[in-house]
Design a protein around this motif. Structure first.
Motif, PDB file in Angstrom:
ATOM      1  N   LYS A 155      -1.994   5.404   3.721  1.00 32.93           N
ATOM      2  CA  LYS A 155      -2.191   4.344   4.703  1.00 32.93           C
ATOM      3  C   LYS A 155      -0.977   3.430   4.786  1.00 32.93           C
ATOM      4  O   LYS A 155      -0.781   2.715   5.763  1.00 32.93           O
ATOM      5  N   TYR A 156      -0.140   3.453   3.746  1.00 25.65           N
ATOM      6  CA  TYR A 156       1.007   2.556   3.681  1.00 25.65           C
ATOM      7  C   TYR A 156       2.320   3.284   3.970  1.00 25.65           C
ATOM      8  O   TYR A 156       3.382   2.874   3.520  1.00 25.65           O
ATOM      9  N   LYS A 157       2.233   4.352   4.753  1.00 21.58           N
ATOM     10  CA  LYS A 157       3.443   5.135   5.027  1.00 21.58           C
ATOM     11  C   LYS A 157       4.454   4.331   5.853  1.00 21.58           C
ATOM     12  O   LYS A 157       5.662   4.464   5.641  1.00 21.58           O
ATOM     13  N   PRO A 179       5.028   0.893   5.895  1.00 20.85           N
ATOM     14  CA  PRO A 179       5.799  -0.004   5.020  1.00 20.85           C
ATOM     15  C   PRO A 179       6.729   0.743   4.062  1.00 20.85           C
ATOM     16  O   PRO A 179       7.854   0.291   3.817  1.00 20.85           O
ATOM     17  N   GLY A 202       5.638  -2.315   8.864  1.00 25.10           N
ATOM     18  CA  GLY A 202       4.192  -2.337   8.637  1.00 25.10           C
ATOM     19  C   GLY A 202       3.488  -3.252   9.621  1.00 25.10           C
ATOM     20  O   GLY A 202       2.438  -2.901  10.194  1.00 25.10           O
ATOM     21  N   THR A 243       0.890  -2.161  12.698  1.00 24.70           N
ATOM     22  CA  THR A 243      -0.462  -2.724  12.744  1.00 24.70           C
ATOM     23  C   THR A 243      -0.721  -3.449  14.059  1.00 24.70           C
ATOM     24  O   THR A 243      -1.762  -3.246  14.699  1.00 24.70           O
TER      25      THR A 243
END
Length: 333
Positions: free
Chosen positions: A49-51, A53, A126, A130
């Motif tokens: 889910k943090y790819k 950032p 990020g 979003t």
């Protein structure tokens, strides 16, 4: 059906899914984008889910290492009047820096931006990702305007976090011209806090926010537009041309964005190198009186040269890491 399958929202293009039933308070287009992003969230669970950032942090490091010498040249050219030095070109600056201490002088102050830009680009990309998704969910469509708004929002958030690092960076970059008091970014930061207090690390914050919001708005707009144009015009939809759209789009986005916000950056830099607090308007007027419009574009050439190389590399790194995370997920998940 496996437990993993239960967590995946059905594809919005599937006839078995009624977007109106799933999201009765949304239009069909809004619901379609909400389902699309819900699918992505279900697929990219855990660390995946943090790819964005993660990719942004990697992009920040590579871009900083590549572009720092020309960034230092830009700062010296921007502050030449203040420091009472004369340079005929960016090459002249780099030659002087090399004579002052070879690589140590060329990369003096690089510690702060490497640390800062790793974090800042993780936050920037990020936040951009979003906000873009949220706007698409809310509006029910994709557009270059959405990319621009998301980029501006991300730039503002990054500026609030990154101003102290920027103050330390520019102070270190001109130190060789001034009194050569510091051996590291840490010493610069320590000196500023001890002499002027923590608030001094936020000198020029207003102009920093203005610069980064403007930069982000133009940056992501131009990048997405350029990539799409190259994809559409690619000869026989050549994969090579579609891939080439990333560095070309990054280079053009960086160059255009810097050209637009450069006068703001000049005022910001001249605020941040001062030992005493100064107001924006008097500094802007003083710069104009000293050299007119030319003063506001001092250092633009190395900045554009740096932008072409750095942002081609930066966005290529970002897209490569995003691609690599996807390949890793498919292989090991």
């Amino acid at each position: 059906m496996s437990s993993n399958d239960k967590n995946v929202v059905k594809n919005p293009s599937s006839p078995a899914v009624s977007t109106q039933t799933e999201f009765p308070n949304k239009t069909s287009k809004q619901a379609e984008y909400t389902l699309k992003h819900a699918n992505e969230d279900a697929e990219y669970s855990g660390i995946y889910k943090y790819k964005a950032p993660l990719a942004g942090g990697c992009a920040g490091i590579t871009g900083t290492i590549l572009g720092f010498p020309l960034d230092s040249a830009k700062v010296r050219l921007q502050t030449a009047v203040k420091t009472k030095t004369y340079y005929s070109s960016a090459g002249h600056v780099l030659k002087d820096m090399w004579a002052e201490g070879k690589l140590g002088a060329v990369y003096k102050g690089v510690g702060a931006p490497i640390a800062a830009l790793c974090v800042l680009f993780a936050i920037n990309f990020g936040t951009y990702d979003t906000v873009r998704r949220k706007l698409e969910d809310y509006l029910g469509f994709e557009s270059y305007g959405i990319h621009s708004i998301a980029g501006g929002f991300a730039g503002g958030i990054s500026a609030l976090v990154g101003t102290p690092f920027e103050v330390v960076k520019v102070k270190a970059q001109i130190d060789n011209v001034a009194k050569q008091r510091y051996d590291s970014s840490y010493q610069v930061a320590k000196h500023i806090v001890e002499k002027k207090g923590f608030k001094s690390l936020y000198r020029g914050a207003t102009m920093q926010v203005a610069r980064d919001v403007g930069f982000g708005m133009f940056y992501f707009y131009v990048y997405q537009l350029t990539r799409d144009i190259i994809k559409e015009k690619a000869v026989n939809h050549s994969p090579w041309w579609q891939t080439a759209g990333i560095p070309i789009g990054g280079a053009l986005a960086g160059a255009v964005s810097w050209a637009v916000v450069f006068p703001i950056d000049v005022v910001k830099t001249n605020l941040q190198i001062r030992s005493e607090k100064a107001r924006i308007l008097p500094i802007a007027v003083k710069l104009w009186k000293q050299g007119g419009l030319k003063t506001y574009y001092g250092g633009l050439a190395p900045c554009i040269g740096r932008a072409l190389a750095v942002h081609a590399t930066r966005l290529s790194t970002y897209e490569f890491v995003m691609w690599g995370v996807e390949k890793f997920r498919l292989k090991f998940d």
